[in-house]
Design a protein around this motif. Structure first.
Motif, PDB file in Angstrom:
ATOM      1  N   UNK A  84       0.830  -1.204   0.000  1.00  0.00           N
ATOM      2  CA  UNK A  84       0.000   0.000   0.000  1.00  0.00           C
ATOM      3  C   UNK A  84       0.863   1.253   0.000  1.00  0.00           C
ATOM      4  N   UNK A  85       2.023   1.174   0.641  1.00  0.00           N
ATOM      5  CA  UNK A  85       2.917   2.326   0.684  1.00  0.00           C
ATOM      6  C   UNK A  85       3.690   2.509  -0.618  1.00  0.00           C
ATOM      7  N   UNK A  86       4.238   1.424  -1.141  1.00  0.00           N
ATOM      8  CA  UNK A  86       5.101   1.538  -2.321  1.00  0.00           C
ATOM      9  C   UNK A  86       4.329   1.573  -3.632  1.00  0.00           C
ATOM     10  N   UNK A  87       3.271   0.772  -3.745  1.00  0.00           N
ATOM     11  CA  UNK A  87       2.527   0.685  -5.005  1.00  0.00           C
ATOM     12  C   UNK A  87       1.196   1.428  -4.969  1.00  0.00           C
ATOM     13  N   UNK A  88       0.647   1.622  -3.773  1.00  0.00           N
ATOM     14  CA  UNK A  88      -0.599   2.373  -3.686  1.00  0.00           C
ATOM     15  C   UNK A  88      -0.389   3.869  -3.777  1.00  0.00           C
ATOM     16  N   UNK A  89       0.760   4.363  -3.301  1.00  0.00           N
ATOM     17  CA  UNK A  89       1.008   5.804  -3.295  1.00  0.00           C
ATOM     18  C   UNK A  89       0.987   6.432  -4.688  1.00  0.00           C
ATOM     19  N   UNK A  90       1.674   5.855  -5.703  1.00  0.00           N
ATOM     20  CA  UNK A  90       1.594   6.486  -7.026  1.00  0.00           C
ATOM     21  C   UNK A  90       0.176   6.518  -7.586  1.00  0.00           C
ATOM     22  N   UNK A  91      -0.638   5.519  -7.242  1.00  0.00           N
ATOM     23  CA  UNK A  91      -2.026   5.518  -7.707  1.00  0.00           C
ATOM     24  C   UNK A  91      -2.823   6.633  -7.045  1.00  0.00           C
ATOM     25  N   UNK A  92      -2.524   6.878  -5.771  1.00  0.00           N
ATOM     26  CA  UNK A  92      -3.230   7.946  -5.069  1.00  0.00           C
ATOM     27  C   UNK A  92      -2.771   9.322  -5.549  1.00  0.00           C
ATOM     28  N   UNK A 137      17.271  -8.134   4.887  1.00  0.00           N
ATOM     29  CA  UNK A 137      16.430  -7.999   3.695  1.00  0.00           C
ATOM     30  C   UNK A 137      14.974  -7.720   4.054  1.00  0.00           C
ATOM     31  N   UNK A 138      14.465  -8.389   5.093  1.00  0.00           N
ATOM     32  CA  UNK A 138      13.081  -8.147   5.490  1.00  0.00           C
ATOM     33  C   UNK A 138      12.892  -6.732   6.007  1.00  0.00           C
ATOM     34  N   UNK A 139      13.813  -6.262   6.840  1.00  0.00           N
ATOM     35  CA  UNK A 139      13.699  -4.913   7.378  1.00  0.00           C
ATOM     36  C   UNK A 139      13.820  -3.866   6.280  1.00  0.00           C
ATOM     37  N   UNK A 140      14.645  -4.147   5.280  1.00  0.00           N
ATOM     38  CA  UNK A 140      14.768  -3.224   4.156  1.00  0.00           C
ATOM     39  C   UNK A 140      13.450  -3.117   3.388  1.00  0.00           C
ATOM     40  N   UNK A 141      12.692  -4.204   3.322  1.00  0.00           N
ATOM     41  CA  UNK A 141      11.376  -4.127   2.669  1.00  0.00           C
ATOM     42  C   UNK A 141      10.452  -3.182   3.426  1.00  0.00           C
ATOM     43  N   UNK A 142      10.465  -3.287   4.762  1.00  0.00           N
ATOM     44  CA  UNK A 142       9.584  -2.420   5.555  1.00  0.00           C
ATOM     45  C   UNK A 142      10.014  -0.961   5.471  1.00  0.00           C
ATOM     46  N   UNK A 143      11.293  -0.711   5.729  1.00  0.00           N
ATOM     47  CA  UNK A 143      11.799   0.668   5.713  1.00  0.00           C
ATOM     48  C   UNK A 143      11.795   1.215   4.288  1.00  0.00           C
ATOM     49  N   UNK A 144      12.130   0.366   3.329  1.00  0.00           N
ATOM     50  CA  UNK A 144      12.133   0.807   1.936  1.00  0.00           C
ATOM     51  C   UNK A 144      10.769   1.263   1.465  1.00  0.00           C
ATOM     52  N   UNK A 145       9.706   0.607   1.939  1.00  0.00           N
ATOM     53  CA  UNK A 145       8.351   1.012   1.560  1.00  0.00           C
ATOM     54  C   UNK A 145       8.031   2.396   2.115  1.00  0.00           C
ATOM     55  N   UNK A 146       8.479   2.672   3.340  1.00  0.00           N
ATOM     56  CA  UNK A 146       8.264   4.008   3.910  1.00  0.00           C
ATOM     57  C   UNK A 146       9.111   5.051   3.192  1.00  0.00           C
ATOM     58  N   UNK A 147      10.323   4.657   2.799  1.00  0.00           N
ATOM     59  CA  UNK A 147      11.178   5.550   2.025  1.00  0.00           C
ATOM     60  C   UNK A 147      10.516   5.911   0.697  1.00  0.00           C
ATOM     61  N   UNK A 148      10.013   4.899   0.013  1.00  0.00           N
ATOM     62  CA  UNK A 148       9.368   5.107  -1.287  1.00  0.00           C
ATOM     63  C   UNK A 148       8.143   6.000  -1.162  1.00  0.00           C
ATOM     64  N   UNK A 149       7.348   5.767  -0.134  1.00  0.00           N
ATOM     65  CA  UNK A 149       6.117   6.537   0.049  1.00  0.00           C
ATOM     66  C   UNK A 149       6.419   8.025   0.197  1.00  0.00           C
ATOM     67  N   UNK A 150       7.395   8.356   1.037  1.00  0.00           N
ATOM     68  CA  UNK A 150       7.741   9.764   1.220  1.00  0.00           C
ATOM     69  C   UNK A 150       8.353  10.354  -0.041  1.00  0.00           C
ATOM     70  N   UNK A 151       9.265   9.626  -0.682  1.00  0.00           N
ATOM     71  CA  UNK A 151       9.925  10.145  -1.873  1.00  0.00           C
ATOM     72  C   UNK A 151       8.924  10.415  -2.984  1.00  0.00           C
ATOM     73  N   UNK A 152       7.969   9.492  -3.176  1.00  0.00           N
ATOM     74  CA  UNK A 152       6.955   9.686  -4.210  1.00  0.00           C
ATOM     75  C   UNK A 152       6.123  10.933  -3.924  1.00  0.00           C
ATOM     76  N   UNK A 153       5.751  11.113  -2.672  1.00  0.00           N
ATOM     77  CA  UNK A 153       4.932  12.274  -2.319  1.00  0.00           C
ATOM     78  C   UNK A 153       5.713  13.573  -2.455  1.00  0.00           C
ATOM     79  N   UNK A 154       6.949  13.590  -1.948  1.00  0.00           N
ATOM     80  CA  UNK A 154       7.736  14.821  -1.951  1.00  0.00           C
ATOM     81  C   UNK A 154       8.193  15.236  -3.355  1.00  0.00           C
ATOM     82  N   UNK A 155       8.285  14.294  -4.279  1.00  0.00           N
ATOM     83  CA  UNK A 155       8.765  14.609  -5.627  1.00  0.00           C
ATOM     84  C   UNK A 155       7.644  14.721  -6.658  1.00  0.00           C
ATOM     85  N   UNK A 156       6.405  14.648  -6.212  1.00  0.00           N
ATOM     86  CA  UNK A 156       5.272  14.756  -7.137  1.00  0.00           C
ATOM     87  C   UNK A 156       5.116  16.203  -7.591  1.00  0.00           C
ATOM     88  N   UNK A 157       5.295  16.449  -8.880  1.00  0.00           N
ATOM     89  CA  UNK A 157       5.211  17.809  -9.415  1.00  0.00           C
ATOM     90  C   UNK A 157       3.818  18.399  -9.200  1.00  0.00           C
TER      91      UNK A 157
END
Length: 307
Positions: A84-92, A137-157
């Motif tokens: 929901x964080x990594x793939x749902x954010x661009x849809x939202x 690797x598992x922790x990177x999936x969790x933290x990476x999803x939060x990283x992606x969510x913020x980056x997608x939001x902050x870089x949305x033109x």
């Protein structure tokens, strides 16, 4: 303002809806559940855009998770929320563009700063790195999803983005539905804190922070949302037992939780958040200085209901 809220049918979403409507905003829920006005799977871009076709909003809030306190034991229990964080954010974000929304507020968590020992210094948004790469690797999936969510939001033109990094939730709708039943069955062992602490936030206070971010958060900024007094997981659970008069939880060695690796990781993490930025820029403050005080107030309020 007109607000599109993804995750409106969840516990936090219900509280956000209440706060926003009390402030005079119009809230439309987006999700698969029956409680949503706009029905669509956030992971299905076509369905989301079809569902919002012809609608207009000023603000979009991404508070959709699949977190359930009773099942946050294995790393796999985070998988749906990670998506929901990594793939749902661009849809939202696409829905925000489609409906003319100019602002998006996204939910995040304290563990985005990384699991492990962060020492006793409270972490700040501007000084401490968010979402560092995790060795596991598992922790990177969790933290990476939060990283992606913020980056997608902050870089949305063309979209003003604000992120809220919440402490561990407790309070009405959380404590009595997840922690109390387990304590009463003596099914919630704890590990001695040994100096470790986590940050906590009442779920009602978290909802107020979302309302504050919609109205006043600075574009491109993140805010830690937590009370003033970090305490260990052990201390928090014992405070629940003391406030509600349940049996005292058993103390077990940390290694005994290895079959539940996510719980093991959380209980071995030492992570404290500073909330000064939210206080000064959002005008937000926790209702109670500590979760111990908040739990006492929650228990006192529940007495007439129990009678």
């Amino acid at each position: 303002m007109k607000v599109l809220l993804a995750g409106a049918s969840g516990l936090l979403g219900g509280k956000i809806t209440r706060e926003l409507r009390a402030a005079g905003h119009e809230v439309t829920g987006l999700g698969r559940g029956a409680g949503n006005t706009v029905r669509a799977d956030l992971l299905d871009r076509t369905a989301v855009l079809r569902a919002v076709d012809g609608l207009s909003f000023d603000v979009v809030v991404h508070a959709a998770t699949a977190l359930q306190g009773r099942t946050m034991m294995r790393h796999q229990d985070m998988a749906a929320t990670n998506l929901l964080r990594s793939e749902g954010t661009p849809n939202l974000i696409a829905a925000a563009r489609e409906t003319g929304a100019r602002r998006i507020v996204v939910e995040s968590m304290m563990f985005g700063y990384g699991y492990g020992d962060h020492s006793d210094r409270p972490l700040t948004e501007d000084r401490d790195a968010f979402a560092p790469t995790q060795r596991n690797a598992w922790l990177e999936r969790h933290v990476g999803a939060m990283r992606t969510k913020e980056e997608l939001a902050f870089t949305a033109d063309g979209i003003e983005a604000v992120s809220l990094r919440f402490g561990m939730f407790y309070g009405a709708g959380v404590t009595e539905t997840t922690v109390l039943p387990m304590l009463r069955k003596r099914a919630l062992p704890v590990v001695a804190d040994r100096g470790r602490a986590l940050s906590w936030v009442d779920a009602d206070d978290a909802a107020r922070a979302v309302a504050a971010a919609i109205e006043g958060g600075r574009t491109g900024e993140a805010y830690n949302i937590a009370d003033d007094t970090p305490i260990g997981f052990d201390a928090h659970i014992r405070a629940v037992a003391d406030a509600f008069g349940t049996p005292t939880p058993r103390t077990v060695p940390l290694w005994l939780l290895r079959p539940a690796p996510l719980a093991h990781t959380i209980m071995s993490t030492n992570l404290r958040l500073a909330n000064d930025k939210a206080r000064s820029e959002l005008g937000w403050a926790p209702t109670h200085a500590s979760s111990v005080d908040g739990l006492k107030a929650l228990a006192a309020a529940a007495v007439p209901l129990a009678a």
